[in-house]
Write a protein that holds these residues in place. Structure first.
Motif, short mmCIF file in Angstrom:
data_model
loop_
_atom_site.label_atom_id
_atom_site.label_comp_id
_atom_site.label_asym_id
_atom_site.label_seq_id
_atom_site.Cartn_x
_atom_site.Cartn_y
_atom_site.Cartn_z
N MET A 78 0.85 -1.19 0.00
CA MET A 78 0.00 0.00 0.00
C MET A 78 0.89 1.24 0.00
SD MET A 78 -3.10 1.18 -0.07
CE MET A 78 -4.21 -0.11 0.51
N HIS A 79 0.54 2.20 -0.87
CA HIS A 79 1.28 3.46 -0.97
C HIS A 79 0.32 4.60 -0.63
CE1 HIS A 79 2.79 0.54 -3.99
NE2 HIS A 79 3.95 0.85 -3.43
N THR A 80 0.86 5.68 -0.14
CA THR A 80 0.01 6.80 0.27
C THR A 80 -0.76 7.40 -0.91
OG1 THR A 80 1.88 8.33 0.05
CG2 THR A 80 1.47 7.38 2.24
N VAL A 81 -0.30 7.20 -2.13
CA VAL A 81 -0.99 7.78 -3.30
C VAL A 81 -2.10 6.87 -3.82
CG1 VAL A 81 1.04 9.10 -3.98
CG2 VAL A 81 0.70 6.80 -4.91
N ASP A 82 -2.18 5.64 -3.33
CA ASP A 82 -3.19 4.70 -3.82
C ASP A 82 -4.59 5.15 -3.41
OD1 ASP A 82 -0.95 3.32 -4.61
OD2 ASP A 82 -1.16 1.71 -3.13
N LEU A 124 2.93 -0.25 8.94
CA LEU A 124 1.47 -0.43 8.88
C LEU A 124 0.94 -0.17 10.28
CD1 LEU A 124 -1.18 -1.14 7.58
CD2 LEU A 124 -0.56 -3.58 7.71
N LYS A 125 0.50 1.04 10.50
CA LYS A 125 0.13 1.52 11.83
C LYS A 125 -1.39 1.52 12.03
CE LYS A 125 4.14 4.54 12.64
NZ LYS A 125 5.04 3.90 11.65
N ASP A 155 -7.34 6.02 22.44
CA ASP A 155 -6.68 6.95 23.37
C ASP A 155 -5.21 7.14 23.00
OD1 ASP A 155 -9.05 7.24 24.84
OD2 ASP A 155 -8.58 5.50 26.08
N GLY A 156 -4.96 7.19 21.71
CA GLY A 156 -3.62 7.42 21.20
C GLY A 156 -2.78 6.18 21.02
N ALA A 157 -3.18 5.06 21.63
CA ALA A 157 -2.39 3.84 21.57
C ALA A 157 -2.77 3.01 20.35
CB ALA A 157 -2.59 3.01 22.83
N SER A 241 -3.89 10.99 12.97
CA SER A 241 -2.71 10.75 13.82
C SER A 241 -1.40 10.81 13.04
CB SER A 241 -2.83 9.40 14.52
OG SER A 241 -2.79 8.35 13.57
N GLY A 242 -1.48 11.04 11.73
CA GLY A 242 -0.26 11.06 10.92
C GLY A 242 0.33 9.68 10.70
N SER A 243 -0.52 8.64 10.73
CA SER A 243 -0.02 7.26 10.69
C SER A 243 0.00 6.64 9.29
CB SER A 243 -0.88 6.38 11.60
OG SER A 243 -0.76 6.79 12.95
#
Length: 260
Positions: A78-82, A124-125, A155-157, A241-243
């Motif tokens: 997976m790419h961010t542009v897909d 892969l977050k 909660d951020g985790a 979250s910028g993940s």
């Protein structure tokens, strides 16, 4: 790059009682798990699956294919542009369990079990919006998932969880980060039934130790027609979250069993 996972999954495949699937009172001597699907990535390649959903919108053809066999593993890039055909999300998934010219049909009243190993890299977050890596669905367009295995920020985790989708019932949830960059064994079991006739069990193991073993009975696990499993990376672009980053996932040693 991760190496192939050759070890057989640690879960013993015995009778129904040994499996411990909720809602089944049948004596072990009368029912057992029968192997119905055991593809090899190296020889079957993507013929192991019923359908392939690889960049359906042709958004990133220069990187094709995004789904392919790599040695003993099935790989999903997976790419961010897909982009999917719905441009607020990304999707590279495979569906179903194919055996040659036929495929498994999971019907109401039946009980099925899928085991496999997955490798989730730290790229892969978990996200604040949906990131599904396994779904149970009714085939066709326009229907909601029945069950989803997801990577979710709580909660951020970073966590990995299993939910009954429509009822939003959480089956179980555990920390994702200890599972990053290593192989995790998955054992998913489903009794298919309407209303309160269904049940699910979800087990994750890492390094031979059980990470989580949770089940729910008396739940709805059927919409119509049949249930079909899906695997891959299906995620929303609405993460806060910028993940989201370029990533991949590996699956291997995929097996399908029916309780008969």
């Amino acid at each position: 790059m991760a190496t192939s996972r050759r070890a057989v999954l640690g879960a013993a495949l015995g009778g129904a009682v040994a499996a411990g699937l909720p809602g089944i009172a049948t004596p072990a001597s009368a029912a057992s798990w029968q192997l119905r699907w055991s593809p090899s990535a190296s020889s079957d390649k993507l013929r192991a699956f019923e359908t392939i959903e690889d960049d359906r919108a042709d958004s990133h053809t220069s990187a094709a294919p995004h789904i392919f066999a790599e040695g003993d593993n099935f790989r999903f890039n997976m790419h961010t542009v897909d982009r999917d055909t719905s441009t607020d999300r990304q999707r590279h998934e495979v569906t179903g369990c194919r055996n040659g010219s036929s495929y498994l049909q999971w019907k109401s009243g039946q009980t099925w079990r899928i085991t496999y190993s997955m490798y989730i890299p730290s790229t892969l977050k978990a996200t604040t919006s949906f990131t599904h890596i396994m779904q149970m669905k009714q085939p066709g367009t326009g229907s909601s998932p029945i069950v989803v295995q997801s990577l979710r920020r709580v909660d951020g985790a970073q966590t990995i969880e299993l939910k009954l989708f429509d009822s939003n019932i959480l089956v179980g949830r555990t920390a994702l980060e200890p599972l990053h960059n290593k192989w995790t064994d998955v054992d998913f079991q489903i009794k298919i039934g309407n209303g309160s006739a269904g049940s699910v069990r979800w087990i994750l193991k890492s390094g031979g130790s059980t990470v989580i073993d949770k089940s729910k009975s008396g739940v709805d696990t059927f919409l119509a027609d049949r249930v079909r499993p899906k695997w891959g990376i299906y995620r929303s672009l609405g993460d806060s979250s910028g993940s989201l980053q370029n990533c991949h996932m590996l699956l291997t040693n995929m097996r399908g069993y029916q309780l008969v």
